[in-house]
Design a protein around this motif. Structure first.
Motif, PDB file in Angstrom:
ATOM      1  N   VAL A 269       0.835  -1.199   0.000  1.00 16.68           N
ATOM      2  CA  VAL A 269       0.000   0.000   0.000  1.00 16.68           C
ATOM      3  C   VAL A 269       0.873   1.253   0.000  1.00 16.68           C
ATOM      4  N   LEU A 270       1.927   1.245   0.796  1.00 17.92           N
ATOM      5  CA  LEU A 270       2.844   2.385   0.845  1.00 17.92           C
ATOM      6  C   LEU A 270       3.482   2.626  -0.522  1.00 17.92           C
ATOM      7  N   ILE A 271       3.934   1.562  -1.181  1.00 20.99           N
ATOM      8  CA  ILE A 271       4.560   1.694  -2.501  1.00 20.99           C
ATOM      9  C   ILE A 271       3.555   2.245  -3.510  1.00 20.99           C
ATOM     10  N   ALA A 272       2.303   1.791  -3.428  1.00 22.74           N
ATOM     11  CA  ALA A 272       1.265   2.269  -4.357  1.00 22.74           C
ATOM     12  C   ALA A 272       1.063   3.777  -4.208  1.00 22.74           C
ATOM     13  N   TYR A 273       0.997   4.268  -2.971  1.00 22.45           N
ATOM     14  CA  TYR A 273       0.808   5.705  -2.755  1.00 22.45           C
ATOM     15  C   TYR A 273       2.001   6.511  -3.258  1.00 22.45           C
ATOM     16  N   ILE A 274       3.205   6.016  -3.009  1.00 17.42           N
ATOM     17  CA  ILE A 274       4.403   6.752  -3.431  1.00 17.42           C
ATOM     18  C   ILE A 274       4.495   6.777  -4.957  1.00 17.42           C
ATOM     19  N   LEU A 275       4.177   5.664  -5.618  1.00 15.07           N
ATOM     20  CA  LEU A 275       4.161   5.643  -7.081  1.00 15.07           C
ATOM     21  C   LEU A 275       3.151   6.642  -7.630  1.00 15.07           C
ATOM     22  N   TRP A 276       2.044   6.800  -6.937  1.00 15.66           N
ATOM     23  CA  TRP A 276       1.044   7.795  -7.359  1.00 15.66           C
ATOM     24  C   TRP A 276       1.590   9.208  -7.220  1.00 15.66           C
ATOM     25  N   LEU A 277       2.322   9.452  -6.141  1.00 15.92           N
ATOM     26  CA  LEU A 277       2.748  10.809  -5.821  1.00 15.92           C
ATOM     27  C   LEU A 277       3.972  11.269  -6.615  1.00 15.92           C
ATOM     28  N   ARG A 301       6.108  19.382  -4.581  1.00 13.66           N
ATOM     29  CA  ARG A 301       6.467  18.264  -5.450  1.00 13.66           C
ATOM     30  C   ARG A 301       5.962  16.950  -4.842  1.00 13.66           C
ATOM     31  N   GLY A 302       5.628  16.031  -5.722  1.00 14.31           N
ATOM     32  CA  GLY A 302       5.089  14.762  -5.250  1.00 14.31           C
ATOM     33  C   GLY A 302       6.073  13.974  -4.409  1.00 14.31           C
ATOM     34  N   TRP A 303       7.372  14.029  -4.771  1.00 14.29           N
ATOM     35  CA  TRP A 303       8.353  13.260  -3.998  1.00 14.29           C
ATOM     36  C   TRP A 303       8.461  13.780  -2.563  1.00 14.29           C
ATOM     37  N   LYS A 304       8.196  15.070  -2.372  1.00 15.73           N
ATOM     38  CA  LYS A 304       8.217  15.614  -1.014  1.00 15.73           C
ATOM     39  C   LYS A 304       7.045  15.074  -0.199  1.00 15.73           C
ATOM     40  N   ARG A 305       5.890  14.978  -0.832  1.00 17.85           N
ATOM     41  CA  ARG A 305       4.725  14.412  -0.149  1.00 17.85           C
ATOM     42  C   ARG A 305       4.972  12.940   0.183  1.00 17.85           C
ATOM     43  N   GLY A 306       5.531  12.218  -0.797  1.00 14.39           N
ATOM     44  CA  GLY A 306       5.872  10.825  -0.541  1.00 14.39           C
ATOM     45  C   GLY A 306       6.886  10.675   0.574  1.00 14.39           C
ATOM     46  N   PHE A 307       7.819  11.624   0.651  1.00  8.92           N
ATOM     47  CA  PHE A 307       8.816  11.584   1.718  1.00  8.92           C
ATOM     48  C   PHE A 307       8.157  11.768   3.083  1.00  8.92           C
ATOM     49  N   LEU A 308       7.161  12.668   3.170  1.00  9.93           N
ATOM     50  CA  LEU A 308       6.449  12.857   4.433  1.00  9.93           C
ATOM     51  C   LEU A 308       5.715  11.574   4.842  1.00  9.93           C
ATOM     52  N   VAL A 309       5.088  10.915   3.855  1.00 10.94           N
ATOM     53  CA  VAL A 309       4.410   9.649   4.144  1.00 10.94           C
ATOM     54  C   VAL A 309       5.421   8.605   4.628  1.00 10.94           C
ATOM     55  N   LEU A 310       6.560   8.536   3.957  1.00 10.93           N
ATOM     56  CA  LEU A 310       7.583   7.554   4.317  1.00 10.93           C
ATOM     57  C   LEU A 310       8.143   7.820   5.708  1.00 10.93           C
ATOM     58  N   ILE A 311       8.351   9.094   6.043  1.00 15.90           N
ATOM     59  CA  ILE A 311       8.869   9.430   7.377  1.00 15.90           C
ATOM     60  C   ILE A 311       7.872   8.993   8.451  1.00 15.90           C
ATOM     61  N   GLY A 312       6.599   9.295   8.259  1.00 11.02           N
ATOM     62  CA  GLY A 312       5.591   8.855   9.228  1.00 11.02           C
ATOM     63  C   GLY A 312       5.556   7.350   9.370  1.00 11.02           C
ATOM     64  N   PHE A 313       5.697   6.661   8.231  1.00 11.58           N
ATOM     65  CA  PHE A 313       5.705   5.194   8.246  1.00 11.58           C
ATOM     66  C   PHE A 313       6.898   4.651   9.030  1.00 11.58           C
ATOM     67  N   LEU A 314       8.102   5.162   8.737  1.00 10.66           N
ATOM     68  CA  LEU A 314       9.315   4.644   9.388  1.00 10.66           C
ATOM     69  C   LEU A 314       9.328   4.944  10.886  1.00 10.66           C
ATOM     70  N   ILE A 315       8.893   6.148  11.263  1.00 10.26           N
ATOM     71  CA  ILE A 315       8.851   6.478  12.695  1.00 10.26           C
ATOM     72  C   ILE A 315       7.903   5.536  13.429  1.00 10.26           C
ATOM     73  N   THR A 316       6.754   5.264  12.821  1.00 12.50           N
ATOM     74  CA  THR A 316       5.790   4.352  13.446  1.00 12.50           C
ATOM     75  C   THR A 316       6.377   2.962  13.599  1.00 12.50           C
ATOM     76  N   ILE A 317       7.079   2.481  12.568  1.00 13.03           N
ATOM     77  CA  ILE A 317       7.683   1.145  12.619  1.00 13.03           C
ATOM     78  C   ILE A 317       8.747   1.080  13.708  1.00 13.03           C
ATOM     79  N   LEU A 318       9.597   2.105  13.776  1.00  8.74           N
ATOM     80  CA  LEU A 318      10.663   2.109  14.780  1.00  8.74           C
ATOM     81  C   LEU A 318      10.092   2.117  16.195  1.00  8.74           C
ATOM     82  N   ILE A 319       9.085   2.953  16.416  1.00  6.50           N
ATOM     83  CA  ILE A 319       8.460   2.999  17.747  1.00  6.50           C
ATOM     84  C   ILE A 319       7.803   1.662  18.072  1.00  6.50           C
ATOM     85  N   SER A 320       7.160   1.068  17.090  1.00  4.25           N
ATOM     86  CA  SER A 320       6.484  -0.208  17.315  1.00  4.25           C
ATOM     87  C   SER A 320       7.486  -1.308  17.662  1.00  4.25           C
ATOM     88  N   ILE A 321       8.617  -1.349  16.946  1.00  6.93           N
ATOM     89  CA  ILE A 321       9.639  -2.370  17.230  1.00  6.93           C
ATOM     90  C   ILE A 321      10.198  -2.202  18.633  1.00  6.93           C
TER      91      ILE A 321
END
Length: 570
Positions: A269-277, A301-321
């Motif tokens: 799902v994350l890859i799909a959103y980034i490919l869109w952006l 720019r779309g890559w900046k929006r994708g970067f924000l999504v990716l940062i939120g994703f990675l922070i959540t994963i790190l906190i969860s681990i």
């Protein structure tokens, strides 16, 4: 926010349409395999699907023909109340159906029992004392921890019974249907919203997911929430509170990260959103760059929006681990190696790609030997690679069987009929899509393609998973909107043709009337012309004209008259 089409977009459409055809074939092949009369079940499934499509087309035609949409535009308040009432009624029906179909069991086994017991230990605070074997399991599979945490919190409200856990799934299912309706409403309108909610109410795996104590329903809820957020974001004008949009993109990454704690499919799902952006570029106002609001420049720019999504994703994963490691007092397997067990069991040609209890025992034994979850997962990952390299033909055959059975095996005629209707509508999205720009529909297509390939390599599920329901909801809504547009275009063309015929008939009548008027006018002119001719006899009798003759001519005339008179006397 919109982005234009490119070559990759059209490539995705071709792949998507091919996979839809394969899925339709797979559902047809898997229908009635466990029934006595397989051919009859397949015939019934196709009949149900044909009847469903015909009813849908008929309902769509009547909706357009009766101008319900225009009437709703004239009576906004009434339309909103009607929409609210219909939505509540559909949600009530969905809750009643799923609650009535719950499998009221008193004992659990397998993964259901594992999730239930972990939730009880978390609620009671005994995970590190009485649930040490569960801690080992969570260290190897960190994604097993998040759902029991949510379930433990629910137990504090509704009690610790199995039925209470099933009710949580019912509540989440209602949330999925509601969010799907809201998402489709933004993309395709009110009518598509109600129809999609009805289709999801009768989604074939809905009752199973609610009875099954697992994170499937929670994952679908998070994925549908992400689709709703994404739809809202790509449809907003970035000039208005652009900084808030950036925060929402970050929040979208957090939602996907929470889904990653349940299923690795969240990565798709994350890859799909980034490919869109990625191809997107915002058109900034034609002013000095420093005069443009900072929030707008940050996400131009779309890559900046994708970067924000990716940062939120990675922070959540790190906190969860870190949270899992703290809760279990164990080191967990990192993300890059945690695919080992899933890939090995998914590529096991001897079990048909299904995970067996002994597989779990083996990886637990490997973990007990080394004490490191990473080493246990690496062992299975290397075994999976060796399996693929040693038996490529058998692995390809297994992938084919799993693709054909992606939507489950031994489907009933009713289940297959519903799935065929949904898949046909999903196919219509690619065939007659008339949008000039891409929308969330494109992201849903990418998600469905990802589900197709993800299901081919991971352990086979007996029921539908991987967020297929969420993507199908968006695609079905787009297809319904496409049908409405096609019917509306046909109607407009018919009206235009009728107007042309009426105009031609009117022109013909006007021409005939003109000719008649012209003929009357000419007749009057002819009569007037005749009246204006010189009448010699009348003029002579009236004395207006005198005839003067010479004497010779007069004598000859008189002589002629006299001769005539003598002849008559004789």
């Amino acid at each position: 926010m919109r982005t234009g089409k490119n070559v990759f977009y059209y490539f995705v459409q071709i792949i998507y349409l091919i996979l839809i055809l394969v899925m339709i074939a797979g559902v047809t092949m898997q229908t009635g395999n466990s029934a006595e009369y397989q051919g009859l079940q397949k015939l019934l499934a196709n009949s149900y699907a044909a009847a469903g499509i015909l009813l849908l087309v008929l309902g769509t035609y009547l909706y357009v023909r009766l101008n319900i949409s225009e009437a709703a535009g004239r009576h906004v308040k009434t339309a909103e109340y009607a929409e609210l009432i219909l939505s509540v009624m559909v949600l009530a029906v969905a809750v009643i159906i799923r609650t009535g179909a719950l499998n009221r069991v008193t004992e659990l086994a397998g993964q259901e029992n594992t999730a239930y017991q972990i939730a009880l230990d978390i609620k009671r605070g005994t995970l590190l004392t009485e649930g040490t074997h569960f801690c080992d399991l969570i260290a190897i599979f960190p994604h097993l921890y998040f759902y029991p945490v949510i379930l433990a919190g629910w137990f504090s409200i509704a009690g610790e019974s199995i039925y209470a856990a099933q009710i949580l799934n019912v509540v989440l299912a209602a949330g999925v249907i509601f969010l799907a309706g809201r998402t489709v409403r933004i993309l395709s309108g009110r009518a598509a919203e109600i129809l999609v909610m009805l289709l999801l109410t009768f989604w074939p795996a809905g009752n199973y997911d609610c009875s099954h104590i697992s994170g499937n329903m929670l994952f679908d809820f998070l994925m549908m929430l992400s689709l709703y957020l994404f739809t809202v974001l790509v449809g907003k004008k970035d000039t208005e509170h652009a900084w808030l949009n950036g925060v929402l993109y970050f929040l979208l990454g957090i939602v996907i990260g929470l889904g990653m704690n349940i299923s690795r499919f969240a990565m798709v799902v994350l890859i799909a959103y980034i490919l869109w952006l990625l191809p997107y570029a915002e058109e900034l106002p034609a002013i000095m760059r420093n005069d443009i609001p900072l929030g707008m420049r940050v996400i131009d720019r779309g890559w900046k929006r994708g970067f924000l999504v990716l940062i939120g994703f990675l922070i959540t994963i790190l906190i969860s681990i870190q949270n899992v490691s703290y809760a279990t007092d164990r080191s967990t397997a990192p993300s890059e190696t945690s695919w080992g067990y899933a890939l090995m069991t998914g590529m096991n040609t001897e079990t048909g790609g299904k995970a067996l209890p002994q597989d779990l025992s083996h990886i637990l034994a490997a973990y007990a030997k080394t004490g490191y979850a990473e080493d246990a997962q690496k062992e299975y990952l290397s075994a999976a690679v060796t399996k693929i390299q040693s038996e490529p033909a058998a692995v390809l055959n297994l992938i084919y069987n799993k693709i054909i059975g992606l939507y489950g095996t031994g489907l009933s005629a009713e289940q297959a009929g519903t799935l065929l209707v949904i898949l046909i509508l999903c196919g219509i999205t690619a065939i007659c899509g008339r949008e000039r720009n891409r929308s969330t529909v494109y992201a849903a297509q990418l998600i469905l393609i990802g589900a197709f390939f993800y299901g081919a390599v991971t352990p086979a599920h007996s029921k539908m998973g991987y967020g297929i329901m969420c993507a199908s909801a968006v695609l079905t809504g787009a297809a319904i909107r496409g049908l409405m547009d096609e019917i509306r275009n046909i109607r407009v063309a018919d009206l235009y043709r009728l107007q042309e015929l009426a105009s031609m008939e009117q022109q013909k009548e006007e021409h005939i009337a003109f000719l008649k008027d012209e003929e009357g006018r000419l007749e009057k002119l002819r009569i007037e012309a005749m009246k204006s001719q010189f009448d010699m006899q009348s003029a002579i009798e009236a004395g207006h004209v005198k005839i003067v003759m010479s004497e010779g001519a007069a004598a000859a005339a008189e002589k002629k008259n006299s001769a005539g008179e003598k002849g008559e006397a004789q």
